[in-house]
Design a protein around this motif. Structure first.
Motif, short mmCIF file in Angstrom:
data_model
loop_
_atom_site.label_atom_id
_atom_site.label_comp_id
_atom_site.label_asym_id
_atom_site.label_seq_id
_atom_site.Cartn_x
_atom_site.Cartn_y
_atom_site.Cartn_z
N ARG A 222 13.23 -39.15 -27.74
CA ARG A 222 12.41 -38.98 -28.94
C ARG A 222 12.60 -40.21 -29.80
O ARG A 222 13.72 -40.67 -30.02
CB ARG A 222 12.84 -37.74 -29.71
N ILE A 223 11.51 -40.75 -30.31
CA ILE A 223 11.56 -41.94 -31.15
C ILE A 223 10.95 -41.63 -32.51
O ILE A 223 9.83 -41.13 -32.60
CB ILE A 223 10.82 -43.13 -30.50
N ASN B 57 14.00 -47.88 -36.29
CA ASN B 57 13.74 -47.17 -35.04
C ASN B 57 14.92 -46.28 -34.69
O ASN B 57 16.06 -46.74 -34.61
CB ASN B 57 13.49 -48.16 -33.91
N ILE B 58 14.64 -45.00 -34.54
CA ILE B 58 15.66 -44.02 -34.15
C ILE B 58 15.36 -43.57 -32.74
O ILE B 58 14.25 -43.09 -32.46
CB ILE B 58 15.65 -42.80 -35.09
N ALA B 59 16.31 -43.72 -31.83
CA ALA B 59 16.11 -43.33 -30.43
C ALA B 59 17.15 -42.28 -30.06
O ALA B 59 18.35 -42.51 -30.18
CB ALA B 59 16.24 -44.54 -29.53
N TYR B 60 16.67 -41.11 -29.60
CA TYR B 60 17.58 -40.01 -29.29
C TYR B 60 17.13 -39.29 -28.03
O TYR B 60 15.95 -38.97 -27.87
CB TYR B 60 17.65 -39.02 -30.45
N ALA B 61 18.08 -39.05 -27.12
CA ALA B 61 17.77 -38.39 -25.85
C ALA B 61 17.29 -36.96 -26.09
O ALA B 61 17.81 -36.25 -26.94
CB ALA B 61 19.00 -38.39 -24.95
N ASP B 62 16.29 -36.54 -25.31
CA ASP B 62 15.75 -35.19 -25.42
C ASP B 62 15.30 -34.73 -24.03
O ASP B 62 14.12 -34.51 -23.78
CB ASP B 62 14.58 -35.18 -26.40
N ARG B 63 16.27 -34.59 -23.14
CA ARG B 63 15.97 -34.24 -21.76
C ARG B 63 15.79 -32.74 -21.61
O ARG B 63 16.31 -31.96 -22.39
CB ARG B 63 17.07 -34.76 -20.84
#
Length: 242
Positions: free
Chosen positions: A188-189, A204-210
């Motif tokens: 998710r960005i 920019n925020i980048a976070y895993a969302d599997r």
């Protein structure tokens, strides 16, 4: 805080771990209530306008950018610490456990040690404000065009586009994406951008969302608070608190 948010349709892209898009439009956008802004020609002196938008990596959530006015959001905000860059003049809230690291091309980069990060890039531009370039949707469309040329993105979708007023009524644009990349899987960005003193500031925020480990609501609220806190530093702001 004045925030205007719109939900967008699905748009397929081709990559989004680190985006640097140089835009040199020959037209300017005049905002309207329609979803298709009117275009008008600009003079030759304003044709070369460079907007560099940098994005790192994160993704997957089926809802638009949320407004931060709730008791739960306030509680989350109280758990964050303010970081202010006295040299570049920007400020934002961050989780206290995230560590600042050095990386080429980033003005400031913070990581949680699990592949998630918050990055800020500051670069000179010829514009005085983002509305001089175009509406939030127009800028989002330009970002999409740049993303389509990336190789590592398997699929991507714009979730939300918003505009709010920062310190001194400075226009701030916000964008939310979900991206499936060969370099980091589903992410998710959250991004925010503004122009001040002829400098483009991009968060920019980048976070895993599997699928096997989806982003929980508490974490999402925290990331939204970071997004909404990004702003030009006021004259009363102190130096970095982290």
């Amino acid at each position: 805080m004045d925030i205007r948010s719109t939900r967008t349709g699905s748009i397929c892209l081709c990559r989004i771990p680190f985006l640097v898009a140089t835009l040199k439009p020959t037209t300017a956008v005049r905002c309207s209530s329609s979803s298709h802004p009117q275009i008008q020609a600009v003079s030759a002196s304003t044709r070369k306008r460079t907007l560099i938008l940098s994005v790192l990596s994160s993704l997957c959530f089926p809802s638009p950018i949320q407004l931060p006015f709730s008791s739960t959001a306030a509680a989350v905000e109280n758990q964050l610490e303010r970081y202010t860059d006295p040299n570049e003049g920007f400020t934002l809230l961050l989780p206290p456990s995230w560590i600042k690291v050095e990386k080429a091309g980033a003005t400031a980069l913070f990581e949680d040690g699990r592949g998630n990060n918050v990055g800020v890039v500051v670069t000179p531009v010829r514009l005085s404000s983002l509305p001089d370039f175009g509406s939030p949707q127009f800028v989002a469309d330009k970002l999409i065009q740049a993303e389509k040329r990336k190789e590592s993105t398997k699929d991507a979708e714009v979730i939300g586009v918003a505009e709010r007023l920062g310190n001194g009524d400075l226009p701030v644009y916000e964008f939310e994406y979900k991206v499936d990349s060969t370099r980091g899987g589903m992410k998710r960005i959250f991004s925010a951008a503004f122009i001040s003193s002829k400098k483009l500031y991009l968060l920019n925020i980048a976070y895993a969302d599997r699928m096997e480990n989806p982003l929980d609501m508490q974490t999402r609220l925290m990331l939204e608070q970071v997004l909404h806190s990004f702003d030009v530093a006021s004259s009363s702001s102190s130096s970095s608190s982290m």
